[in-house]
Design an enzyme around this catalytic site. Structure first.
Site, mmCIF file in Angstrom:
data_model
loop_
_atom_site.group_PDB
_atom_site.id
_atom_site.type_symbol
_atom_site.label_atom_id
_atom_site.label_comp_id
_atom_site.label_asym_id
_atom_site.label_seq_id
_atom_site.Cartn_x
_atom_site.Cartn_y
_atom_site.Cartn_z
ATOM 1 C CD GLU A 30 -3.110 -1.189 2.251
ATOM 2 O OE1 GLU A 30 -4.113 -1.310 2.005
ATOM 3 O OE2 GLU A 30 -2.565 -0.798 3.525
ATOM 4 C CD GLU A 36 -4.775 -4.939 3.019
ATOM 5 O OE1 GLU A 36 -5.640 -4.153 3.466
ATOM 6 O OE2 GLU A 36 -3.564 -5.312 3.178
#
Length: 652
Positions: A179, A263
């Site tokens: 991320e 996710e």
């Protein structure tokens, strides 16, 4: 006929005996597993949050839900606690973990960081990176940082290379960084050169024929910041999101290839003093169904959250908020590995798109837990009494030093100085750099608490020349997300009294990293007090002086009439406020039932000893014990092993 047989034989040699491969068909917008179109539905579970003897059980339950892949982070700090000292055994035997997944029938998606977030201390980075403050520029192409990462990756992949899919193992994909788009936007600098270096470092270790991917939030700016050539961009988002919009943002950067939510959140994380997070099952399965109906690949984060045993839990900022020991996450599998209604709803949804294993006849949703009753606790000593035996470092310096400067990652640091002059009455003590919770003592008597989370950085006190000022500072978990990652612990900067900087500090580290050392200390003290009334009275006097703050308590228990193997159980601490708990030398983690939401600590059966052996429990109570001196003092001075968890308690 011979020609046909020869042609079939050729096809078999070309297909049946070709090397395993996992790749992307951009023409067909899909993954290819050994040349065959493939879609994965995976679940996240972290080996460092689950006892090794329970890995297989949790993985089997993943397969039961229809999942075909396991996704896991790799936590650098667990494997290299000291620079150059690598650990790949016991609870961090990642090779065994991955081999177990393959044996159960799961592929593996590897997310090796080096930064992982995951609500872990420092986002999984080792604390020793902060020894020289900001001399190392984290998550950048800075040579000092990359040299450390390179050494770590070289070691990691020397262990994991044989588990790559192409080598007959289960690892199909490897994530580059983690991320990073969010971090780049938070810091105002998207370091594409760093991302390319991370990509090339992985390729140098595993080869160019392993599929690499990135994960970012579903916003265009985040994906753009985290995107690097030769790394497939994926997105993440939770239930209730606009699925078409989220995947259209992925399509801006990957016009062809599989749709991937790396996710997908079936729950959410918790913070101390905040309500337990919950996500409705209907929302979870509706969005999951929408994604799967579009042909998407989905990873459920978390499918099984587990527990941040010891001092593994991290924190978020701003505002500063520490995460609890439980990482239940309102996931399909509970912290103790039990099946929830959410689990069965997800299985039903996945079953519309992938084949489901049959349900074992002996399967139970909730395994039997141990209700082992109350345990009498006994006072051992104050933290001040323990300095000689439990400290790992003593240092004298003009100004305070941080944990990291003194080569300590976790636990507590004691800062002490003698007051040499007369101050006003009262006088203001100011510690703007308290990281994170500071207990203030004058001549070992408590006078107040400083708190980073509550932004209490000063307090008035009365102190005289010749008296000792002590600050016992707790590391509540380093920041695990955002631009403030370089989160040194202890006292950062100066301490002032009446506006004047205090000098000449003695620092004593109490890391509590070795529970067996703590157990030995408690046994030795209790044996000595049993023989010496004078020592017993001295320690009891110190207890009264401490007001119960920073005190050790110990107890022993046998698992009742249970003659079978131990069962999972939960430690309930009625009347105890805040501290750390150890069972048989194993650090269960932090407790803080006073403010919730977590009221009980999960005790895995693997740390317990079967009847008739004795089990030990030790608490470091930081604030207040229920052990008074009245008629009911013994009755109240207990903890209890119960069969029902409580992670959804009252909060301020």
């Amino acid at each position: 006929m011979l020609v046909l047989y020869t042609f079939q034989l050729f096809l078999c040699f070309a297909g049946c005996f070709s090397e395993p491969s996992f790749s992307i068909s951009y023409a067909n917008d899909t993954f290819l597993r050994n040349g065959v179109p493939h879609r994965y539905v995976s679940g996240s579970m972290h080996y460092f949050r689950v006892p090794p003897d329970m890995w297989r059980d949790r993985m089997i339950k993943m397969r039961l839900a229809g999942l075909n892949t396991l996704q896991t982070y790799v936590e650098w700090s667990s494997h290299e606690p000291v620079p150059g000292n690598f650990v790949f055994s016991g609870g961090v035997d990642i090779a065994k973990y991955i081999a177990t997944a393959q044996d159960v029938g799961l592929d593996v998606i590897l997310r090796p960081g080096p930064f992982i977030d995951a609500e872990r201390d420092f986002g999984g980075l080792p604390a020793w990176l902060l020894k020289d403050g900001d001399a190392i520029k984290l998550r950048t192409k800075d040579k000092k940082f990359m040299d450390r990462v390179s050494a770590w990756y070289n070691k990691l992949f020397s262990v994991l290379n044989k588990y790559m899919f192409k080598n007959g193992g289960p690892i199909t994909m490897i994530q580059v960084e983690n991320e990073y788009g969010s971090y780049g936007l938070q810091t105002g600098h998207c370091d594409k050169e760093y991302l390319a270096m991370m990509r090339d470092l992985i390729i140098a270790n595993v080869g160019s024929d392993v599929l690499l991917f990135s994960t970012d939030g579903a916003g265009n700016d985040m994906v753009m910041c985290g995107k690097v050539p030769a790394v497939y961009a994926t997105v993440d988002f939770g239930c209730g999101s606009d699925v078409k919009q989220a995947f259209s943002n992925q399509r801006l950067f990957e016009p062809h290839g599989p749709l991937v939510n790396s996710e997908y959140y079936p729950g959410w994380l918790d913070h101390w003093q905040n309500k337990h997070a919950k996500v409705e099952t209907n929302c979870v399965v509706q969005t999951l169904d929408t994604m799967l109906s579009m042909g998407a690949n989905v990873n459920i984060y978390m499918f099984h959250g587990g527990t941040s045993f010891g001092f593994g839990a991290g924190s978020n900022n701003p505002p500063f908020a520490a995460t609890p020991t439980s990482y239940d996450y309102d996931a399909p599998l509970t912290e103790a590995g039990d099946l929830t209604d959410k689990f069965w709803a997800i299985r039903e949804t996945v079953g519309k798109y992938l084949p489901l294993p049959s349900v074992p006849k002996d399967l139970v949703n909730v395994t039997e837990k141990g209700n082992y009753g109350k345990i009498q606790m006994h006072f051992v000593s104050t933290l001040f009494d323990s300095k000689g035996m439990l400290s790992n470092v003593r240092n004298v310096s003009a100004l305070p030093k941080t944990f990291e400067m003194l080569d300590q990652s976790y636990g507590f640091m004691m800062y002490e100085t003698q007051i040499s002059k007369l101050y006003t009455d009262p006088v203001l003590l100011s510690v703007p750099g308290i990281r994170d919770r500071g207990y203030v003592f004058v001549n070992d008597r408590p006078v107040g608490i400083l708190s980073r989370s509550e932004q209490i950085f000063s307090l008035p006190l009365q102190i005289l020349p010749g008296q000792k000022l002590s600050l016992v500072v707790e590391n509540q978990g380093r920041i695990c997300y955002g631009s403030d990652l370089a989160d040194q612990k202890g006292i950062v900067g100066n301490v002032s009294l009446g506006g004047q900087v205090l000098q000449n500090w003695e620092m004593t580290g109490i890391p509590l990293e070795n529970g067996f050392k703590l157990k030995k200390y408690c046994s030795k003290v209790m044996a000595s007090t049993a023989k010496s009334l004078e020592m017993k009275e001295m320690l009891r006097s110190n207890l009264l002086q401490s007001g119960g703050k920073m005190t050790f308590w110990a107890g022993e228990f046998i698992l009742g009439n249970n003659v079978g193997p131990p069962k999972d159980t939960f430690l309930s601490l009625p009347g105890w406020h805040k501290g750390v708990a150890f069972i048989n030398g194993f650090n269960l983690g932090r407790y803080w039932p006073l403010v919730g939401p977590q009221k009980t600590l999960y005790v895995p059966r693997s740390v317990l000893k079967a009847n008739p052996a004795k089990n030990s429990i030790i608490l470091l109570e930081q604030d207040h014990s229920p052990c008074g001196h009245g008629d009911r003092s013994q009755e109240l001075c207990v903890v209890e092993m119960v069969d029902t968890p409580d992670i959804d308690g009252d909060t301020p």
